[in-house]
Design an enzyme around this catalytic site. Sequence first.
Site, short mmCIF file in Angstrom:
data_model
loop_
_atom_site.label_atom_id
_atom_site.label_comp_id
_atom_site.label_asym_id
_atom_site.label_seq_id
_atom_site.Cartn_x
_atom_site.Cartn_y
_atom_site.Cartn_z
N LYS A 14 0.81 -1.22 0.00
CA LYS A 14 0.00 0.00 0.00
C LYS A 14 0.85 1.27 0.00
O LYS A 14 0.53 2.24 -0.69
CB LYS A 14 -0.94 0.04 1.21
CG LYS A 14 -2.12 -0.90 1.16
CD LYS A 14 -3.13 -0.59 2.25
CE LYS A 14 -2.56 -0.51 3.62
NZ LYS A 14 -1.91 -1.78 4.08
N LYS A 31 -1.68 9.88 6.33
CA LYS A 31 -1.87 8.57 6.96
C LYS A 31 -2.65 8.82 8.25
O LYS A 31 -2.08 9.31 9.24
CB LYS A 31 -0.50 7.95 7.28
CG LYS A 31 -0.55 6.61 8.01
CD LYS A 31 -0.61 5.45 7.05
CE LYS A 31 -0.53 4.12 7.79
NZ LYS A 31 -0.49 2.97 6.87
N GLY A 100 -3.60 -1.58 7.02
CA GLY A 100 -4.12 -2.92 6.76
C GLY A 100 -5.28 -2.91 5.77
O GLY A 100 -5.35 -2.08 4.88
#
Length: 203
Positions: A14, A31, A100
Site C-alpha cells: 500500500k 496517513k 491494513g
Amino acid sequence: MKLFVTGIGTEIGKTVCSAILTKYFNADYWKPIQSGDLDFSDSMKIQDWVGENVVIHPETYQLQLAASPHQSAAQEGISININDFNLPETQNNLIVEGAGGLMVPLSDSEFMIDLIEKLNIPVALVVRNYLGCINHSLLSIKALNQKKINLKYLILNGNFPPDTERVICKNIQPKTEIIRISDIENITKENIESITKQLIKIG
C-alpha cells in the site's frame, strides 16, 4: 482528487503504491493512523520516496505498538472514534493511506471501512498475488459494494497468473480502472519516479 488507498491485507504494498500515486497526481499525503514503526513511519517513507517537497499531513493517531489500531490504542489507554478524523484542508490532490485491510478494527465496533465511508472519498484497492488473494480480493470488493463505496482503482501490484488476474478483474464494476504496477526490487526515490513515468494515463 481525493483517494483512499486500502488493500486486501497487510504487507501487500500500500505504501509503495501510495508513493507512486502521490507522485503521479502531484498530491499531498495523509496517513490517518500509524500503528507501530514510529521511527520510520509510512509518512517518513513517502517523504523519502517522493521527495522533500511533498506535503505530508500529520497523523490523527500515532500508536507505539505494531498491531491492529484498536489493540495499539487500548495498550495506551486510548479510544479511537471515527468522528476524530477529518480530511486535511488542502487545495491539492490528496492520497490517504489506511492501515491494513478494510476490516481492520479501529475499536470493537468500528473498522477501517467505516472510516472510508465517513471520509466519503473513492478507493484504490491494492492487490498482490499470493495463495488466497482471490478470496481476499473478492471479499474486499463485495464489502465496498455493500457500503456503496466507489472503487475507483484496482491496483494490481506485481505479477499475476492470468487465471488469478482474470477472476479478480471480472468482479469489479465497469467504471473501475485497473492500474498495473511492476515489481520494485529496491524501493528508492529514483525507482518510484521510474515506475510513475511508466503508468498509462489514469484520471
